[in-house]
Scaffold this motif. Structure first.
Motif, PDB file in Angstrom:
ATOM      1  N   SER A  33      30.214  21.753  20.795  1.00  0.00           N
ATOM      2  CA  SER A  33      30.443  20.628  19.892  1.00  0.00           C
ATOM      3  C   SER A  33      29.537  20.701  18.669  1.00  0.00           C
ATOM      4  O   SER A  33      28.380  21.105  18.756  1.00  0.00           O
ATOM      5  CB  SER A  33      30.223  19.298  20.621  1.00  0.00           C
ATOM      6  OG  SER A  33      28.850  19.014  20.743  1.00  0.00           O
ATOM      7  N   ARG A  34      30.099  20.315  17.543  1.00  0.00           N
ATOM      8  CA  ARG A  34      29.311  20.285  16.305  1.00  0.00           C
ATOM      9  C   ARG A  34      28.210  19.240  16.402  1.00  0.00           C
ATOM     10  O   ARG A  34      27.098  19.458  15.934  1.00  0.00           O
ATOM     11  CB  ARG A  34      30.223  20.023  15.110  1.00  0.00           C
ATOM     12  CG  ARG A  34      31.156  21.197  14.829  1.00  0.00           C
ATOM     13  CD  ARG A  34      31.998  20.966  13.599  1.00  0.00           C
ATOM     14  NE  ARG A  34      32.665  19.683  13.630  1.00  0.00           N
ATOM     15  CZ  ARG A  34      33.958  19.489  13.812  1.00  0.00           C
ATOM     16  NH1 ARG A  34      34.748  20.509  13.978  1.00  0.00           N
ATOM     17  NH2 ARG A  34      34.473  18.291  13.819  1.00  0.00           N
ATOM     18  N   ALA A  35      28.508  18.125  17.048  1.00  0.00           N
ATOM     19  CA  ALA A  35      27.493  17.073  17.205  1.00  0.00           C
ATOM     20  C   ALA A  35      26.319  17.584  18.038  1.00  0.00           C
ATOM     21  O   ALA A  35      25.152  17.327  17.725  1.00  0.00           O
ATOM     22  CB  ALA A  35      28.104  15.838  17.844  1.00  0.00           C
ATOM     23  N   GLY A  36      26.630  18.314  19.094  1.00  0.00           N
ATOM     24  CA  GLY A  36      25.584  18.892  19.939  1.00  0.00           C
ATOM     25  C   GLY A  36      24.750  19.897  19.168  1.00  0.00           C
ATOM     26  O   GLY A  36      23.519  19.877  19.234  1.00  0.00           O
ATOM     27  N   MET A  37      25.411  20.754  18.412  1.00  0.00           N
ATOM     28  CA  MET A  37      24.693  21.769  17.636  1.00  0.00           C
ATOM     29  C   MET A  37      23.782  21.107  16.611  1.00  0.00           C
ATOM     30  O   MET A  37      22.656  21.561  16.393  1.00  0.00           O
ATOM     31  CB  MET A  37      25.699  22.703  16.955  1.00  0.00           C
ATOM     32  CG  MET A  37      25.094  23.937  16.387  1.00  0.00           C
ATOM     33  SD  MET A  37      24.439  24.991  17.687  1.00  0.00           S
ATOM     34  CE  MET A  37      23.324  25.974  16.726  1.00  0.00           C
ATOM     35  N   ALA A  38      24.256  20.040  15.987  1.00  0.00           N
ATOM     36  CA  ALA A  38      23.436  19.311  15.017  1.00  0.00           C
ATOM     37  C   ALA A  38      22.165  18.794  15.686  1.00  0.00           C
ATOM     38  O   ALA A  38      21.072  18.904  15.123  1.00  0.00           O
ATOM     39  CB  ALA A  38      24.222  18.156  14.406  1.00  0.00           C
ATOM     40  N   LYS A  39      22.298  18.264  16.873  1.00  0.00           N
ATOM     41  CA  LYS A  39      21.140  17.757  17.614  1.00  0.00           C
ATOM     42  C   LYS A  39      20.175  18.886  17.975  1.00  0.00           C
ATOM     43  O   LYS A  39      18.968  18.732  17.843  1.00  0.00           O
ATOM     44  CB  LYS A  39      21.585  17.048  18.896  1.00  0.00           C
ATOM     45  CG  LYS A  39      22.246  15.725  18.651  1.00  0.00           C
ATOM     46  CD  LYS A  39      22.668  15.099  19.957  1.00  0.00           C
ATOM     47  CE  LYS A  39      23.411  13.802  19.728  1.00  0.00           C
ATOM     48  NZ  LYS A  39      23.847  13.204  20.981  1.00  0.00           N
ATOM     49  N   TYR A  40      20.713  20.019  18.414  1.00  0.00           N
ATOM     50  CA  TYR A  40      19.852  21.138  18.807  1.00  0.00           C
ATOM     51  C   TYR A  40      19.051  21.661  17.625  1.00  0.00           C
ATOM     52  O   TYR A  40      17.879  21.988  17.762  1.00  0.00           O
ATOM     53  CB  TYR A  40      20.659  22.276  19.432  1.00  0.00           C
ATOM     54  CG  TYR A  40      21.447  21.858  20.649  1.00  0.00           C
ATOM     55  CD1 TYR A  40      20.921  20.961  21.567  1.00  0.00           C
ATOM     56  CD2 TYR A  40      22.718  22.346  20.885  1.00  0.00           C
ATOM     57  CE1 TYR A  40      21.629  20.562  22.677  1.00  0.00           C
ATOM     58  CE2 TYR A  40      23.439  21.955  21.995  1.00  0.00           C
ATOM     59  CZ  TYR A  40      22.901  21.065  22.884  1.00  0.00           C
ATOM     60  OH  TYR A  40      23.620  20.675  23.986  1.00  0.00           O
ATOM     61  N   GLU A  41      19.672  21.728  16.458  1.00  0.00           N
ATOM     62  CA  GLU A  41      18.960  22.231  15.285  1.00  0.00           C
ATOM     63  C   GLU A  41      17.984  21.210  14.708  1.00  0.00           C
ATOM     64  O   GLU A  41      16.989  21.582  14.113  1.00  0.00           O
ATOM     65  CB  GLU A  41      19.935  22.692  14.206  1.00  0.00           C
ATOM     66  CG  GLU A  41      20.596  23.992  14.563  1.00  0.00           C
ATOM     67  CD  GLU A  41      21.175  24.715  13.368  1.00  0.00           C
ATOM     68  OE1 GLU A  41      21.052  24.227  12.229  1.00  0.00           O
ATOM     69  OE2 GLU A  41      21.754  25.795  13.582  1.00  0.00           O
TER      70      GLU A  41
END
Length: 73
Positions: A33-41
């Protein structure tokens, strides 16, 4: 947590180094998920599934050993 902050920084730096200009395109490519990736970064998470982390590392064209060789000292 210091480790998670380092993890976020390493993910973002490695993604850019591999030529992915945005986390959205990278997330799409590796099917997370893009939302998940945003959080990870951004470091806005307090846990990450091993499966997801390995998917990110693989998407970066790295082995876990290569990924963790930089930025965690």
């Amino acid at each position: 947590d210091d480790f998670l902050r380092k993890l976020s920084k390493r993910i973002k730096e490695a993604r850019k180094r591999e030529g992915f200009k945005s986390y959205e395109l990278f997330a799409y490519d590796i099917e997370i998920s893009r939302a998940g990736m945003a959080k990870y970064e951004a470091g806005a998470f307090d846990d990450i599934r091993m499966r997801t982390l390995l998917k990110i590392i693989d998407g970066l064209g790295m082995t876990p050993k290569e990924f963790f060789a930089e930025g965690f000292d």
